[in-house]
Design an enzyme around this catalytic site. Sequence first.
Site, PDB file in Angstrom:
ATOM      1  N   SER A 155      -3.005 -13.893  -1.069  1.00  0.00           N
ATOM      2  CA  SER A 155      -4.423 -14.182  -0.650  1.00  0.00           C
ATOM      3  C   SER A 155      -4.762 -15.012  -1.730  1.00  0.00           C
ATOM      4  O   SER A 155      -4.429 -14.819  -3.048  1.00  0.00           O
ATOM      5  CB  SER A 155      -5.217 -12.850  -0.583  1.00  0.00           C
ATOM      6  OG  SER A 155      -6.557 -13.129  -0.495  1.00  0.00           O
ATOM      7  N   TYR A 168      -7.873  -4.268  -2.731  1.00  0.00           N
ATOM      8  CA  TYR A 168      -7.312  -5.539  -2.118  1.00  0.00           C
ATOM      9  C   TYR A 168      -6.773  -6.482  -3.113  1.00  0.00           C
ATOM     10  O   TYR A 168      -5.985  -7.001  -3.217  1.00  0.00           O
ATOM     11  CB  TYR A 168      -8.291  -6.048  -0.993  1.00  0.00           C
ATOM     12  CG  TYR A 168      -7.739  -6.926  -0.355  1.00  0.00           C
ATOM     13  CD1 TYR A 168      -7.165  -6.910   0.826  1.00  0.00           C
ATOM     14  CD2 TYR A 168      -7.922  -8.379  -0.707  1.00  0.00           C
ATOM     15  CE1 TYR A 168      -6.545  -7.899   1.630  1.00  0.00           C
ATOM     16  CE2 TYR A 168      -7.461  -9.635   0.249  1.00  0.00           C
ATOM     17  CZ  TYR A 168      -6.855  -9.363   1.296  1.00  0.00           C
ATOM     18  OH  TYR A 168      -6.139 -10.308   1.876  1.00  0.00           O
TER      19      TYR A 168
END
Length: 273
Positions: A155, A168
């Site tokens: 990401s 995350y």
Amino acid sequence: MVADTMRAEPSLLRMSGKVAVITGSTSGIGLGIARALAGAGAHVVLNGFGAAKEIDRIRSDIAVEFGVRTFYAAADMMQPAAIEQMINDVLQEFGRIDVLVNNAGIQHVAPLEAFPVDKWNAIVAINLSSAFHTIRLALPAMRQNGFGRIINVASAHGLVASPFKAAYVAAKHGIIGLTKVAALEAAEGGITCNAICPGYVYTPLVEAQIDGQARAHGISRDQVIRDVLLAQQPNKRFATVEEIGALSVFLASEAAASITGIALPVDGGWTAH
């Protein structure tokens, strides 16, 4: 000679006979990657949650549309034993694993001091530890064949941070570190390992966020997209699952044989700030 070379180039992207395992691939980015790899000729192994009939329809549609074999593994990415069983089942079914795409992931947003411990553990298990397990289990088969492509879907948050996403961001930074280690260890075996770092990609989950944010803030969809979701993306557009799929095909192909250990942003300029 130039013309002959140009005609030969598309064959570098063909993956006929290769076997690709894509975790978290019953929807969204993972499904887009699975379809792209199938379109390049690879047999694909789907994994993820969902209604059995819908998953069977997806698997069947890919097989018919692209003329490849498909397989579904229901392994829970939080369970190392289930991951091991999945890899064993794939090797029994196909006899090889050529491409491994670690895409499975979940998210939770909360301040650090209020972040639920169970959510932290789940996110780290699915977003990071599952990739460790799939890589360690798939590498022997790749080494035996002298070919392997490992693609970790990280990401933009593997490169930069945002508030309230501790687990995350930590997991995605970790997956980039794991990518580099795997690339170094496997470099002489014809095996590459790379990470893709998307910004916002348009999926059904993102569509639901748009509507939810518009209602919550009393603003238009266009404002949510431009000023909330894509606030950090200079190009002000979502990437598509097809774009991520096409990049995955390239990284999985012979054309990318010398590309390994990289974290490639697909974020509309987000991490250029």
